[in-house]
Design a protein around this motif. Sequence first.
Motif, mmCIF file in Angstrom:
data_model
loop_
_atom_site.group_PDB
_atom_site.id
_atom_site.type_symbol
_atom_site.label_atom_id
_atom_site.label_comp_id
_atom_site.label_asym_id
_atom_site.label_seq_id
_atom_site.Cartn_x
_atom_site.Cartn_y
_atom_site.Cartn_z
ATOM 1 N N ARG A 1 -12.728 28.378 -16.840
ATOM 2 C CA ARG A 1 -12.328 28.946 -15.563
ATOM 3 C C ARG A 1 -13.525 29.642 -14.933
ATOM 4 O O ARG A 1 -14.361 30.222 -15.629
ATOM 5 C CB ARG A 1 -11.159 29.920 -15.722
ATOM 6 N N ILE A 2 -13.608 29.560 -13.609
ATOM 7 C CA ILE A 2 -14.728 30.157 -12.905
ATOM 8 C C ILE A 2 -14.218 30.898 -11.670
ATOM 9 O O ILE A 2 -13.100 30.663 -11.197
ATOM 10 C CB ILE A 2 -15.779 29.109 -12.469
ATOM 11 N N GLY A 3 -15.051 31.773 -11.168
ATOM 12 C CA GLY A 3 -14.796 32.423 -9.896
ATOM 13 C C GLY A 3 -15.807 31.934 -8.877
ATOM 14 O O GLY A 3 -16.953 31.640 -9.224
ATOM 15 N N VAL A 4 -15.368 31.818 -7.640
ATOM 16 C CA VAL A 4 -16.248 31.425 -6.548
ATOM 17 C C VAL A 4 -16.262 32.565 -5.541
ATOM 18 O O VAL A 4 -15.196 33.028 -5.104
ATOM 19 C CB VAL A 4 -15.778 30.118 -5.870
ATOM 20 N N ILE A 5 -17.455 33.013 -5.172
ATOM 21 C CA ILE A 5 -17.595 34.119 -4.222
ATOM 22 C C ILE A 5 -17.927 33.522 -2.866
ATOM 23 O O ILE A 5 -18.995 32.959 -2.659
ATOM 24 C CB ILE A 5 -18.704 35.106 -4.655
ATOM 25 N N GLY A 6 -16.993 33.632 -1.922
ATOM 26 C CA GLY A 6 -17.190 33.080 -0.590
ATOM 27 C C GLY A 6 -16.215 31.953 -0.312
ATOM 28 O O GLY A 6 -15.871 31.167 -1.209
ATOM 29 N N THR B 1 -16.052 23.853 -1.063
ATOM 30 C CA THR B 1 -16.398 22.614 -1.768
ATOM 31 C C THR B 1 -16.723 22.884 -3.236
ATOM 32 O O THR B 1 -16.379 22.076 -4.107
ATOM 33 C CB THR B 1 -17.564 21.896 -1.073
ATOM 34 N N SER B 2 -17.355 24.016 -3.528
ATOM 35 C CA SER B 2 -17.601 24.367 -4.934
ATOM 36 C C SER B 2 -16.282 24.508 -5.680
ATOM 37 O O SER B 2 -16.124 24.007 -6.807
ATOM 38 C CB SER B 2 -18.388 25.675 -5.025
ATOM 39 N N ALA B 3 -15.328 25.182 -5.053
ATOM 40 C CA ALA B 3 -14.038 25.413 -5.703
ATOM 41 C C ALA B 3 -13.273 24.112 -5.919
ATOM 42 O O ALA B 3 -12.700 23.885 -6.995
ATOM 43 C CB ALA B 3 -13.210 26.380 -4.865
ATOM 44 N N LEU B 4 -13.262 23.248 -4.923
ATOM 45 C CA LEU B 4 -12.531 21.986 -5.049
ATOM 46 C C LEU B 4 -13.148 21.079 -6.105
ATOM 47 O O LEU B 4 -12.426 20.445 -6.897
ATOM 48 C CB LEU B 4 -12.492 21.281 -3.690
ATOM 49 N N LEU B 5 -14.465 21.004 -6.131
ATOM 50 C CA LEU B 5 -15.106 20.164 -7.146
ATOM 51 C C LEU B 5 -14.840 20.705 -8.543
ATOM 52 O O LEU B 5 -14.638 19.930 -9.488
ATOM 53 C CB LEU B 5 -16.605 20.075 -6.884
ATOM 54 N N ALA B 6 -14.822 22.015 -8.694
ATOM 55 C CA ALA B 6 -14.521 22.602 -10.001
ATOM 56 C C ALA B 6 -13.092 22.276 -10.429
ATOM 57 O O ALA B 6 -12.832 21.953 -11.598
ATOM 58 C CB ALA B 6 -14.743 24.115 -9.952
ATOM 59 N N GLN B 7 -12.162 22.351 -9.487
ATOM 60 C CA GLN B 7 -10.780 21.973 -9.805
ATOM 61 C C GLN B 7 -10.699 20.522 -10.258
ATOM 62 O O GLN B 7 -10.028 20.192 -11.240
ATOM 63 C CB GLN B 7 -9.891 22.167 -8.581
ATOM 64 N N ARG B 8 -11.378 19.643 -9.542
ATOM 65 C CA ARG B 8 -11.326 18.222 -9.874
ATOM 66 C C ARG B 8 -11.990 17.933 -11.207
ATOM 67 O O ARG B 8 -11.735 16.889 -11.819
ATOM 68 C CB ARG B 8 -11.979 17.414 -8.756
ATOM 69 N N ALA B 9 -12.833 18.836 -11.653
ATOM 70 C CA ALA B 9 -13.448 18.692 -12.972
ATOM 71 C C ALA B 9 -12.587 19.321 -14.066
ATOM 72 O O ALA B 9 -13.000 19.380 -15.229
ATOM 73 C CB ALA B 9 -14.840 19.339 -12.963
ATOM 74 N N GLY B 10 -11.396 19.811 -13.702
ATOM 75 C CA GLY B 10 -10.466 20.336 -14.693
ATOM 76 C C GLY B 10 -10.571 21.818 -14.954
ATOM 77 O O GLY B 10 -9.954 22.320 -15.908
ATOM 78 N N LEU B 11 -11.311 22.544 -14.113
ATOM 79 C CA LEU B 11 -11.463 23.978 -14.312
ATOM 80 C C LEU B 11 -10.414 24.755 -13.521
ATOM 81 O O LEU B 11 -9.920 24.291 -12.491
ATOM 82 C CB LEU B 11 -12.857 24.434 -13.882
ATOM 83 N N SER B 12 -10.087 25.928 -14.006
ATOM 84 C CA SER B 12 -9.241 26.855 -13.269
ATOM 85 C C SER B 12 -10.155 27.692 -12.379
ATOM 86 O O SER B 12 -11.187 28.194 -12.836
ATOM 87 C CB SER B 12 -8.483 27.758 -14.245
ATOM 88 N N ALA C 1 -24.375 22.789 -8.153
ATOM 89 C CA ALA C 1 -23.969 24.112 -8.637
ATOM 90 C C ALA C 1 -22.902 23.993 -9.722
ATOM 91 O O ALA C 1 -22.924 24.742 -10.715
ATOM 92 C CB ALA C 1 -23.455 24.955 -7.471
ATOM 93 N N LEU C 2 -21.974 23.058 -9.553
ATOM 94 C CA LEU C 2 -20.922 22.895 -10.550
ATOM 95 C C LEU C 2 -21.492 22.465 -11.894
ATOM 96 O O LEU C 2 -21.060 22.954 -12.947
ATOM 97 C CB LEU C 2 -19.884 21.878 -10.069
#
Length: 398
Positions: free
Chosen positions: A122-127, A134-145, A111-112
């Motif tokens: 920057r992205i939003g995660v619903i849920g 896990t979607s949110a953490l992987l996005a952070q580790r990829a440098g996204l807000s 998904a990321l």
Amino acid sequence: MQRRQFLHHAGAALAAASAASVAGCARQAILPKSSTPPLPIPAARMASGIAELAPIKAQTDRITGVYVCTRPFRAAGPRVEAEKLDHKTIVHNYGHGGSGWSLSWGSSALALRMAQATGVRRIGVIGCGALGLTSALLAQRAGLSVRIYAKALPPDVLSMRATGLWTPDSRICDAGHADGFASRWEDMARTSHAMYQNLLGLPGRPIEWIDGYHLPGASPGQGEKVSDEPDYGDFQDRVHDLTPRSITLPAGSTPFPGPVRRYTTMMFNISTYAHMLMADFQLAGGHIVVREFTHPRELLELPEHTLINATGYGARALFNDSSIIPVRGQTARLIPQPEVNYALSTDTLGVVPRSDGLLVQAFGATGDFNNSDRTPDRAASEAAVRQLAGIVASMRNS
């Protein structure tokens, strides 16, 4: 969770993706089945040749709660795809049946990649369940807000009611869609398992390996096939190289009265694990907004142009997705027993020794498929605990 999930011990051991990109995961070479020798019984757990197992205190007055979840089954498998909603991109990441925790990192990595393809920072995660965190953490580790939007947070999300065993193909798709989904499933399973290997040994034991014992014929029942459920996709042979093989232990070598199958599986101590994920997200600067959405157009009000939809069963109502079929599951939680460090299963019963309590689940009955009723049935859970008490009473060291 079906009985076979206690017997199949899927795992994975491939390299995890880098923090900046989780896309590249090298597949480990498949090992011949004969190259995995059976694990010996540790000497420290032997007394006069008999494995020592602490007896479970299977008493109905030790039930601390009865919990019901609705596993989001989709016949075609999880929905992991991007779609346009007016000026926004929605990346869907839901519908994992009974495999949400098990496949979360691999599915969220996919998904990321779709979210990153939009070029946003920057992205939003619903849920805020297994897939959302896990979607949110992987996005952070990829440098996204990242900002999470959720109507409920752990421990009040349905993901927290899972049993906590590594069951990567539990109700993941129906048999008719298995061939088309198999490769994607294997990528998800291997990526997820690699991540879990990096979480072993942490404080609170969020992830750990445990032994389990299956008692054939210990209780009557239909076994793993439930008459009102479809034939599910079975992918365990694709990752047979990744976990120890089960072995038959002869009568007299364990406290149980007859021969048993010993298996080794991975377990999630979900309370500790979810708390760790939440803390990691917030320590990395993530923000959480408590908000419930009732229609997709409400997502257009959010400031982020790319959103990952990880609402699980909630996607059925939010996106009017009738392909999601609820599969009801119920567990009873007993007071924790740290000395009980093994799982137990029969044709109709399963026990998971989590640190936050021993989970007891009866399975094999009809009526759970396409059943969205989340009303606890305490009588059914008490009957399962009494059934467990009978098994414990037959053990030599009980």
